[in-house]
Design an enzyme around this catalytic site. Structure first.
Site, short mmCIF file in Angstrom:
data_model
loop_
_atom_site.label_atom_id
_atom_site.label_comp_id
_atom_site.label_asym_id
_atom_site.label_seq_id
_atom_site.Cartn_x
_atom_site.Cartn_y
_atom_site.Cartn_z
N ARG A 129 8.29 7.84 -2.84
CA ARG A 129 8.89 6.53 -2.87
C ARG A 129 10.28 6.75 -2.13
NH1 ARG A 129 5.48 3.20 -5.74
NH2 ARG A 129 4.53 3.96 -7.58
N THR A 170 -3.60 -0.06 -3.62
CA THR A 170 -3.11 -0.27 -4.76
C THR A 170 -3.95 -0.28 -5.99
OG1 THR A 170 -2.36 -2.29 -6.31
CG2 THR A 170 -3.38 -2.69 -3.70
N ASP A 189 -3.08 -6.01 -6.53
CA ASP A 189 -2.14 -6.87 -6.30
C ASP A 189 -1.86 -7.26 -4.94
OD1 ASP A 189 -0.65 -4.62 -5.69
OD2 ASP A 189 0.71 -4.78 -6.95
N ASP A 215 2.10 -2.46 -0.83
CA ASP A 215 2.83 -3.64 -0.33
C ASP A 215 4.41 -2.98 0.42
OD1 ASP A 215 3.95 -2.69 -2.97
OD2 ASP A 215 4.68 -5.10 -3.12
N ARG A 220 1.77 -3.74 -12.90
CA ARG A 220 3.24 -3.93 -12.77
C ARG A 220 3.40 -5.71 -12.48
NH1 ARG A 220 6.85 0.05 -9.78
NH2 ARG A 220 5.20 0.33 -8.20
N ASP A 277 -3.54 -1.50 -8.80
CA ASP A 277 -3.20 -2.78 -9.54
C ASP A 277 -3.90 -3.93 -8.66
OD1 ASP A 277 -1.25 -1.15 -10.67
OD2 ASP A 277 0.56 -2.41 -10.19
N GLY A 301 2.66 5.06 -4.85
CA GLY A 301 2.01 5.73 -6.04
C GLY A 301 0.43 6.08 -5.85
N1 LIG Z 1 11.05 -3.49 2.48
C1 LIG Z 1 10.76 -2.25 2.73
N2 LIG Z 1 11.19 -1.62 3.95
C2 LIG Z 1 11.08 -0.59 4.26
N3 LIG Z 1 10.65 0.58 3.65
C3 LIG Z 1 9.92 0.24 2.50
C4 LIG Z 1 10.04 -1.30 1.74
N4 LIG Z 1 9.70 -1.03 0.70
C5 LIG Z 1 9.03 -0.05 0.57
N5 LIG Z 1 9.11 0.79 1.46
C6 LIG Z 1 9.02 2.22 1.73
O1 LIG Z 1 7.67 2.39 1.62
C7 LIG Z 1 7.20 3.45 0.89
C8 LIG Z 1 6.13 3.05 -0.25
O2 LIG Z 1 6.79 2.05 -1.26
P1 LIG Z 1 6.60 1.83 -2.61
O3 LIG Z 1 7.19 3.06 -3.40
O4 LIG Z 1 7.18 0.60 -2.92
O5 LIG Z 1 5.03 1.93 -2.81
P2 LIG Z 1 3.99 0.96 -2.49
O6 LIG Z 1 3.56 1.25 -0.91
O7 LIG Z 1 4.34 -0.50 -2.84
O8 LIG Z 1 2.63 1.33 -3.28
P3 LIG Z 1 2.66 1.25 -4.95
O9 LIG Z 1 3.35 -0.03 -5.37
O10 LIG Z 1 1.10 1.05 -5.17
O11 LIG Z 1 3.02 2.48 -5.57
C9 LIG Z 1 8.62 3.99 0.37
O12 LIG Z 1 9.01 4.89 1.02
C10 LIG Z 1 9.43 2.91 0.53
O13 LIG Z 1 10.74 3.23 0.53
O1 LIG Z 2 4.45 6.58 -9.87
P1 LIG Z 2 5.37 5.66 -10.37
O2 LIG Z 2 6.77 5.38 -9.84
O3 LIG Z 2 5.79 6.14 -11.84
O4 LIG Z 2 4.81 4.18 -10.42
C1 LIG Z 2 4.15 3.46 -11.54
C2 LIG Z 2 3.58 2.19 -10.61
O5 LIG Z 2 2.64 2.25 -9.61
C3 LIG Z 2 1.63 1.62 -10.01
O6 LIG Z 2 0.65 2.60 -10.24
C4 LIG Z 2 1.00 1.18 -8.64
O7 LIG Z 2 1.86 0.03 -8.27
C5 LIG Z 2 1.63 0.69 -11.19
O8 LIG Z 2 0.74 0.28 -11.62
C6 LIG Z 2 2.78 1.37 -11.78
O9 LIG Z 2 3.75 0.69 -12.47
MG LIG Z 3 4.43 -1.37 -4.34
#
Ligand SMILES: Nc1ncnc2c1ncn2[C@@H]1O[C@H](COP(=O)(O)OP(=O)(O)OP(=O)(O)O)[C@@H](O)[C@H]1O
Ligand SMILES: O=P(O)(O)OC[C@H]1O[C@](O)(CO)[C@@H](O)[C@@H]1O
Ligand SMILES: [Mg+2]
Length: 442
Positions: A155, A209, A213, A181, A256, A211, A89
């Protein structure tokens, strides 16, 4: 958390043999209250009782490698190409980090090429390689004035083998992953594939993040900007609710699994009467439930403001039919609209027909440009990331921990979630400021 010194050792690709552009500047530096020498380490803990409870000698205490420039580096800058990707995000400051990385690599290290991969990990896959952009000082000149990320984000899962093929084909030596994460888990899959193939490629993470978190970081970049934005929405519903009969202001904020945005935004102007977060479960009904407390507040003050984090009270909502997003994150039920309905019904039933002002600022708090504080933070993280990568660290993230910039193994940053501690002093401050009870319904 049990932490051994070994858990905190970051991986290096090998011996640093090249002179760093910073060697001269570092020649006479020693640890001081404002600088940590590269041979020194930063303690994880900061209270006497926790240090004593570890029960080990000082050199065995959990500690972190300091971030910053090294006298010797691993990669020969002139022969080094670098990649940058932003995933997950949006978050205020993404462009500041990209800009800081490009400026540092260009102005000090003079690396051969800097490539930006478009649209998150998708941009590293075979079918999107033609969308890669070359980044230079011109390309990043004013980007810090805008929210979002000039590289785009996404994502969804991508194949690590495919992505490493791209790194190899493009001759990338260091990949900077700016993400949350999930992105760090994805980055670890990349480093495993890189290691399995015996490649000399470093992967450095800059944790992102709104959040807040992620653990092992004081506060994540962009968090301060995001909660400052959120504050404005709370102020709006406060003013609206004050002007209305039985005025009820409700603001639903992102978060979240962690309620940091809700807590900080609520504390910032102290307009909130109730703050509901994922870490502190609550019941709605009964003499000590949220509805009765809200009713009491309206009877006494003529109005009420409720701030709710999106992940709060999920157990009160329909669990069936929950789906996940492309990255596997569970989509949450809408606690904001649920509360709006329940509070409206309750106040109407007790003869206090409310005027409800409901705001869900959603993306409006994270799509903005970083404020000045976050911009400074971002550029310093960017510098730290560049130094780590050029010194051959890998599977490592750069963070600020107890006001020092340090290296943390990627695995640790995904080991657990940073959450508001219901027994901690932040939640205590929220209780003090709002006057709400420590629990609803026991
Ligand atoms: N366990 C995993 N193994 C490999 N790739 C992953 C895994 N979890 C997430 N990813 C990849 O990392 C990218 C970002 O993951 P995600 O959409 O969960 O956002 P994030 O990095 O956690 O950020 P946020 O939660 O703050 O939006 C995506 O392309 C997703 O497919
Ligand atoms: O961009 P998306 O998929 O709507 O995700 C929203 C989520 O991403 C975050 O902004 C970051 O993890 C959360 O606060 C929120 O729940
Ligand atoms: Mg995340």
């Amino acid at each position: 958390m049990t932490l051994e010194l070994d858990d905190l050792r970051v991986r290096s690709l090998g011996e640093c043999r090249y002179d760093s552009p910073f060697a001269e500047m570092l020649a006479t530096k020693r640890t001081s209250p404002h600088y940590v020498h590269e041979d020194d380490r930063v303690l994880v803990d900061d209270t006497v009782s926790i240090l004593l409870s570890r029960g080990v000698s000082i050199d065995q205490l959990p500690s972190l490698e300091t971030a910053g420039p090294r006298r010797k580096i691993y990669f020969d800058p002139a022969a080094t190409s670098v990649g940058i990707v932003t995933c997950g995000g949006l978050c205020p400051g993404l462009n500041d980090v990209i800009r800081g990385i490009v400026q540092e690599l260009t102005e000090h290290y003079h690396v051969a090429h800097i490539y930006g991969f478009r649209n998150g990990y998708a941009g590293l896959t075979r079918h999107q390689r033609d969308r890669v952009v070359e980044l230079d000082l011109r390309a990043v000149r004013d980007i810090n004035n805008d929210g979002g990320t000039i590289l785009g984000s996404s994502r969804g899962d991508q194949d690590p083998e495919d992505m490493v093929d791209t790194l190899v084909d493009m001759g990338i030596s260091v990949l900077f992953v700016i993400g949350g994460d999930g992105s760090m888990r994805g980055a670890m899959k990349l480093t495993r594939e890189i290691e399995a193939r015996g490649l000399d490629i470093s992967v450095i993470g800059v944790p992102k993040t709104i959040d807040n978190d992620l653990p092992f970081t004081d506060q994540s970049f962009g968090f301060q900007t995001a909660f400052a934005q959120a504050t404005k929405f709370i102020a709006s519903v406060f003013i609206e609710s004050q002007a209305a009969e039985n005025g009820v202001g409700i603001v639903k904020l992102m978060g979240r699994h962690s309620g940091f945005i809700a807590c900080y935004a609520a504390l910032s102007n102290n307009d909130a009467d109730f703050v509901l977060i994922p870490e502190v479960p609550f019941v709605l009904d009964g003499p000590d439930g949220v509805l009765r407390r809200v009713e009491d507040h309206v009877r006494r003050h003529g109005q009420v403001v409720v701030v709710v984090a999106e992940g709060a009270g999920q157990e009160l909502l329909e669990q069936e039919g929950r789906t996940t997003d492309a990255s596997g994150n569970t989509k949450l039920g809408d606690i904001g609209l649920f509360l709006k309905q329940k509070i409206t019904e309750h106040l109407t039933a007790v003869d206090l027909p409310p005027t409800v002002r409901y705001l869900d600022p959603s993306y409006a708090i994270r799509s903005v440009a970083a404020n000045a504080y976050d911009s400074v933070y971002c550029v310093r993280l960017a510098h730290a990331a560049v130094h780590a990568g050029m010194a051959g660290r890998t599977e490592t993230v750069v963070v600020r921990w107890r006001r020092r910039f340090v290296h943390v193994p990627m695995e640790l940053i995904t080991s657990h979630r940073n959450q508001v501690d219901p027994d901690g002093d932040l939640w205590m401050s929220v209780l003090e400021a709002t006057g709400q009870p420590a629990t609803f319904g026991g």
